[in-house]
Design a protein around this motif. Structure first.
Motif, PDB file in Angstrom:
ATOM      1  N   THR A  64       0.853  -1.189   0.000  1.00  0.00           N
ATOM      2  CA  THR A  64       0.000   0.000   0.000  1.00  0.00           C
ATOM      3  C   THR A  64       0.878   1.225   0.000  1.00  0.00           C
ATOM      4  O   THR A  64       1.875   1.280   0.723  1.00  0.00           O
ATOM      5  N   LEU A  65       0.500   2.205  -0.781  1.00  0.00           N
ATOM      6  CA  LEU A  65       1.057   3.546  -0.662  1.00  0.00           C
ATOM      7  C   LEU A  65      -0.116   4.494  -0.860  1.00  0.00           C
ATOM      8  O   LEU A  65      -0.775   4.460  -1.905  1.00  0.00           O
ATOM      9  N   VAL A  66      -0.410   5.262   0.169  1.00  0.00           N
ATOM     10  CA  VAL A  66      -1.538   6.192   0.100  1.00  0.00           C
ATOM     11  C   VAL A  66      -1.100   7.532   0.678  1.00  0.00           C
ATOM     12  O   VAL A  66      -0.377   7.577   1.667  1.00  0.00           O
ATOM     13  N   VAL A  67      -1.528   8.589   0.004  1.00  0.00           N
ATOM     14  CA  VAL A  67      -1.256   9.952   0.452  1.00  0.00           C
ATOM     15  C   VAL A  67      -2.597  10.640   0.660  1.00  0.00           C
ATOM     16  O   VAL A  67      -3.499  10.529  -0.189  1.00  0.00           O
ATOM     17  N   HIS A  68      -2.728  11.333   1.778  1.00  0.00           N
ATOM     18  CA  HIS A  68      -3.959  12.067   2.076  1.00  0.00           C
ATOM     19  C   HIS A  68      -4.307  12.968   0.899  1.00  0.00           C
ATOM     20  O   HIS A  68      -3.431  13.571   0.281  1.00  0.00           O
TER      21      HIS A  68
ATOM     22  N   VAL B 178       5.052  13.833  -0.626  1.00  0.00           N
ATOM     23  CA  VAL B 178       4.829  12.814   0.405  1.00  0.00           C
ATOM     24  C   VAL B 178       4.955  11.415  -0.185  1.00  0.00           C
ATOM     25  O   VAL B 178       5.635  10.550   0.375  1.00  0.00           O
ATOM     26  N   GLY B 179       4.316  11.173  -1.317  1.00  0.00           N
ATOM     27  CA  GLY B 179       4.398   9.853  -1.953  1.00  0.00           C
ATOM     28  C   GLY B 179       5.825   9.509  -2.335  1.00  0.00           C
ATOM     29  O   GLY B 179       6.269   8.372  -2.141  1.00  0.00           O
ATOM     30  N   GLN B 180       6.552  10.476  -2.860  1.00  0.00           N
ATOM     31  CA  GLN B 180       7.954  10.264  -3.222  1.00  0.00           C
ATOM     32  C   GLN B 180       8.780   9.888  -1.994  1.00  0.00           C
ATOM     33  O   GLN B 180       9.593   8.958  -2.031  1.00  0.00           O
ATOM     34  N   ALA B 181       8.576  10.599  -0.896  1.00  0.00           N
ATOM     35  CA  ALA B 181       9.330  10.313   0.332  1.00  0.00           C
ATOM     36  C   ALA B 181       8.987   8.934   0.882  1.00  0.00           C
ATOM     37  O   ALA B 181       9.868   8.205   1.353  1.00  0.00           O
TER      38      ALA B 181
ATOM     39  N   PHE C  62       3.509   7.716 -11.956  1.00  0.00           N
ATOM     40  CA  PHE C  62       4.414   7.948 -10.827  1.00  0.00           C
ATOM     41  C   PHE C  62       5.438   6.820 -10.714  1.00  0.00           C
ATOM     42  O   PHE C  62       6.647   7.061 -10.665  1.00  0.00           O
ATOM     43  N   TYR C  63       4.973   5.575 -10.694  1.00  0.00           N
ATOM     44  CA  TYR C  63       5.891   4.441 -10.527  1.00  0.00           C
ATOM     45  C   TYR C  63       6.801   4.263 -11.740  1.00  0.00           C
ATOM     46  O   TYR C  63       7.972   3.916 -11.589  1.00  0.00           O
TER      47      TYR C  63
END
Length: 172
Positions: free
Chosen positions: A105-109, A117-120, A151-152
């Motif tokens: 999972t990768l989720v950003v508010h 945030v997603g990159q970090a 993004f990926y």
């Protein structure tokens, strides 16, 4: 945007629930075609199922729940784990017992998207897996989520397997 990446203890897993529910809403918007096969779970039911999986995965020292926390709370999280994977055609790691990372999972508010945030979180997931000696991370993206794919791919991800779902009864 000011934030810090931290590893979340399993005891604090319920902090992730609201963001998981945001991701569920995002998935249902990105992939409405899947509702032809089955209805979307309720946010509460979906979180309870995912929560159980997270706790199971976090019982392994190779798994990490990585969070991005700002001054006003949680901005996103990544769940990353290590699994055995020997696809037969490719050697992902040292023999015997190839292991790969899985970004579960990768989720950003919603309010923090586009702020790094997603990159970090992705960088933290890579670092976590690198410390475990891994060279490959698998990532699944819901069909229709073109933003996530872009993004990926910018980060070096390439297509590997496409997973299809279909009803057992053929269409009329």
């Amino acid at each position: 945007m000011d934030f810090a990446i931290e590893q979340l203890p399993a005891a604090d897993i319920d902090e992730l629930g609201p963001l998981w529910q945001q991701l569920l809403a995002h998935h249902s918007q990105q992939a409405p075609h899947l509702e032809e096969l089955a209805p979307v779970r309720s946010p509460e039911s979906s979180w309870q199922l995912r929560r159980e999986l997270y706790l199971q995965w976090l019982s392994s020292p190779d798994t990490a729940a990585l969070t991005a926390r700002g001054p006003h709370g949680l901005l996103g999280y990544a769940m990353v784990r290590v699994v055995a994977d020997r696809p037969g055609s490719w050697q992902w790691g040292a023999e015997p017992g190839d292991r790969v990372g899985v970004l579960e999972t990768l989720v950003v508010h919603d309010d923090a998207r586009g702020a790094g945030v997603g990159q970090a979180l992705l960088d933290a997931a890579r670092h976590h897996l690198d410390r475990h000696g891994l060279k490959i991370m698998k990532i699944s993206v819901i069909a229709g989520n073109e933003g996530a794919l872009r993004f990926y791919r910018r980060e070096g991800a390439v297509d590997f397997v496409q997973t299809l779902v279909m009803p057992l009864s053929p269409p009329p």
